[in-house]
Scaffold this motif. Structure first.
Motif, mmCIF file in Angstrom:
data_model
loop_
_atom_site.group_PDB
_atom_site.id
_atom_site.type_symbol
_atom_site.label_atom_id
_atom_site.label_comp_id
_atom_site.label_asym_id
_atom_site.label_seq_id
_atom_site.Cartn_x
_atom_site.Cartn_y
_atom_site.Cartn_z
ATOM 1 N N ASN A 253 0.801 -1.228 0.000
ATOM 2 C CA ASN A 253 0.000 0.000 0.000
ATOM 3 C C ASN A 253 0.836 1.282 0.000
ATOM 4 O O ASN A 253 0.511 2.245 -0.691
ATOM 5 C CB ASN A 253 -0.948 0.023 1.202
ATOM 6 N N ASP A 294 -11.000 -1.429 -5.055
ATOM 7 C CA ASP A 294 -10.481 -2.217 -3.930
ATOM 8 C C ASP A 294 -10.321 -1.386 -2.660
ATOM 9 O O ASP A 294 -10.457 -1.917 -1.548
ATOM 10 C CB ASP A 294 -9.125 -2.827 -4.295
ATOM 11 N N ILE A 295 -10.013 -0.114 -2.823
ATOM 12 C CA ILE A 295 -9.658 0.690 -1.644
ATOM 13 C C ILE A 295 -10.693 1.747 -1.271
ATOM 14 O O ILE A 295 -10.510 2.473 -0.308
ATOM 15 C CB ILE A 295 -8.299 1.395 -1.862
ATOM 16 N N LYS A 296 -11.763 1.821 -2.010
ATOM 17 C CA LYS A 296 -12.729 2.900 -1.822
ATOM 18 C C LYS A 296 -13.192 2.981 -0.369
ATOM 19 O O LYS A 296 -13.595 1.985 0.231
ATOM 20 C CB LYS A 296 -13.937 2.681 -2.743
ATOM 21 N N GLU A 297 -13.091 4.201 0.162
ATOM 22 C CA GLU A 297 -13.579 4.531 1.509
ATOM 23 C C GLU A 297 -12.842 3.772 2.621
ATOM 24 O O GLU A 297 -13.357 3.630 3.728
ATOM 25 C CB GLU A 297 -15.089 4.292 1.612
ATOM 26 N N LYS A 298 -11.620 3.315 2.330
ATOM 27 C CA LYS A 298 -10.782 2.733 3.382
ATOM 28 C C LYS A 298 -9.897 3.845 3.943
ATOM 29 O O LYS A 298 -9.190 4.514 3.193
ATOM 30 C CB LYS A 298 -9.918 1.602 2.830
ATOM 31 N N GLU A 299 -9.962 4.026 5.233
ATOM 32 C CA GLU A 299 -9.272 5.169 5.856
ATOM 33 C C GLU A 299 -7.773 5.151 5.594
ATOM 34 O O GLU A 299 -7.163 6.196 5.363
ATOM 35 C CB GLU A 299 -9.540 5.149 7.364
ATOM 36 N N GLU A 300 -7.166 3.975 5.606
ATOM 37 C CA GLU A 300 -5.712 3.897 5.482
ATOM 38 C C GLU A 300 -5.207 4.204 4.075
ATOM 39 O O GLU A 300 -4.000 4.368 3.862
ATOM 40 C CB GLU A 300 -5.207 2.519 5.930
ATOM 41 N N THR A 301 -6.111 4.250 3.096
ATOM 42 C CA THR A 301 -5.682 4.521 1.716
ATOM 43 C C THR A 301 -6.358 5.770 1.143
ATOM 44 O O THR A 301 -6.510 5.896 -0.070
ATOM 45 C CB THR A 301 -5.982 3.304 0.806
ATOM 46 N N GLN A 302 -6.738 6.686 2.006
ATOM 47 C CA GLN A 302 -7.430 7.892 1.552
ATOM 48 C C GLN A 302 -6.577 8.732 0.606
ATOM 49 O O GLN A 302 -7.077 9.249 -0.404
ATOM 50 C CB GLN A 302 -7.854 8.737 2.760
ATOM 51 N N GLU A 305 -6.405 7.128 -2.769
ATOM 52 C CA GLU A 305 -7.701 7.266 -3.435
ATOM 53 C C GLU A 305 -7.844 8.644 -4.072
ATOM 54 O O GLU A 305 -8.297 8.769 -5.224
ATOM 55 C CB GLU A 305 -8.824 7.038 -2.419
#
Length: 329
Positions: A253, A294-302, A305
C-alpha cells in the motif's frame, strides 16, 4: 485556567536553562497547595540544582570529537577486524547530528571525510551507519549539504545504491542521496549530471519495498520543480515503470501511494506525461479503476484514493480535449 492550559505538557528542555525552567514548572505543578501561577524558584535551591545539573551535563562537542577520533582507525578498512568501538562511535554521533549546530561542529572537527570513507568499508554496519548519519546531517541543511558534496560524495552514494550486496545499505544510501539533493541546487545538479534518474529507475525496479518508496518520493520532488526533469523522466519511461509497479499484485500500500503520487504529479504538470497515460496499450484507466474499487472509503488509503481520482479526472479531460481537437481538424 482553561482545560487546554491545564492539560498542556511543559515544553521539553533542549539546554541547561531550559532544563532549569522545566524543573521549576514541574515543581510548581506538583505543589497543589500553592497558587496556580508558576513560582520563582528559591535562589539557594536553584543554585544547588544548577550545580547538580552542570556536573551531570555531557559536553556534546567533546563526545563527538572522541567518536570521530575512534572512527579514524585502520579497522574500518580491514575485513574481519573488531569494529565495536567504531559502531559505538557512530551511535554517539547519531545522538547529536539532528541538531544543526552539532552537524556543523562535526564538519569543523573533520568528521565528514571519515564518514565518506566508511561508505566504502567492508563492514556492512559501518556503511549503513555512515549513510544514515550523512542523511541525518544533510536533511534540509544547505551548509551541510554543500560541504558534504565538496567531498565528491554523490558517485559514492550512487554506486552504493546500485551495487551494495546488503539491501539495508542500499536503502540508507538512497536516504542519504535524497537528503543531499532535496532543496539543494548543487546537489540536484550533481545527481542529474551523474545520471541519477537511471539509478532511481533501477531502484524502483528492484522490488524492494523501501527502495520503491524512496525512489518514487525523490522522483516526485524532482519533477515538481523543473520541466526539464519531467521531460527526462517521461523520455526514460517512468510513466510505464510507475504503472508496472501499480499493476503488480505484490506491491504494498505505501509503495502504491508514493508511485500514484509520482504519476499524478507528472500527469498534472507535464502534458506529454498525461498523453502517455492516455495510450490505450498501457491500460491506465483499467489499472487505476480496479484499484479504486479495492480501496474505496478505506481510511488507510485515503491519500492514494485522492491521487487516483485526480489522475482519472485529468485523463477524462485530456480525452475530451483530444476529441475536440480531432473534430476541429
Amino acid at each position: 485556567m482553561s482545560d487546554r492550559q491545564e492539560n498542556e505538557e511543559p515544553r521539553q528542555p533542549r539546554n541547561l536553562q531550559g532544563l532549569l525552567n522545566f524543573c521549576t514548572e514541574i515543581t510548581a505543578r506538583e505543589d497543589t497547595t500553592g497558587p496556580s501561577q508558576l513560582q520563582t524558584m528559591d535562589p539557594e535551591r536553584r543554585a544547588f540544582l544548577e550545580e547538580a545539573l552542570t556536573s551531570m551535563a555531557v559536553d556534546g562537542v567533546k563526545e563527538m570529537a572522541k567518536a570521530v577520533k575512534s572512527l579514524y582507525s585502520e579497522s574500518i578498512t580491514m575485513p574481519g577486524e573488531d569494529i565495536s568501538k567504531q559502531k559505538e562511535a557512530m551511535a554517539i554521533l547519531e545522538e547529536y547530528v539532528d541538531d544543526l549546530n552539532y552537524a556543523m561542529d562535526l564538519h569543523k572537527m573533520g568528521g565528514y571525510p571519515i564518514l565518506v570513507q566508511c561508505l566504502n568499508s567492508p563492514h556492512t554496519s559501518l556503511r549503513i551507519g555512515a549513510a544514515t548519519l550523512i542523511g541525518d546531517i544533510c536533511q534540509n541543511y544547505l551548509y551541510c549539504q554543500e560541504n558534504m558534496l565538496a567531498l565528491d560524495i554523490m558517485p559514492v552514494l550512487l554506486l552504493m545504491l546500485d551495487t551494495d550486496e546488503d539491501t539495508q545499505a542500499r536503502v540508507k544510501a538512497l536516504y542519504a542521496i535524497s537528503c543531499v539533493v532535496r532543496d539543494c541546487p548543487k546537489g540536484e545538479a550533481e545527481f542529474l549530471d551523474a545520471d541519477g534518474l537511471s539509478y532511481l529507475m533501477r531502484a524502483m525496479q528492484s522490488g524492494v519495498e523501501k527502495l520503491v518508496i524512496k525512489s518514487a518520493f525523490l522522483l516526485t520532488k524532482l519533477v515538481k520543480k523543473k520541466d526539464s526533469n519531467r521531460a527526462t523522466a517521461v523520455s526514460m519511461g517512468f510513466v510505464e515503470q510507475l504503472l508496472t509497479v501499480l499493476g503488480s499484485e505484490k506491491t504494498d500500500n505505501i509503495s502504491r501511494e508514493h508511485c500514484t503520487d509520482a504519476l499524478r504529479t507528472l500527469a498534472l504538470t507535464y502534458p506529454p506525461a498525461l498523453a502517455e497515460c492516455l495510450r490505450p496499450e498501457l491500460n491506465v484507466s483499467q489499472i487505476l479503476t480496479s484499484r479504486l474499487d479495492d480501496i474505496k472509503e478505506k481510511e488507510e488509503t485515503q491519500e492514494e484514493e485522492c491521487y487516483i481520482k485526480e489522475i482519472l479526472e485529468l485523463m477524462e479531460r485530456g480525452s475530451i480535449g483530444d476529441s475536440d481537437e480531432s473534430t476541429n481538424r
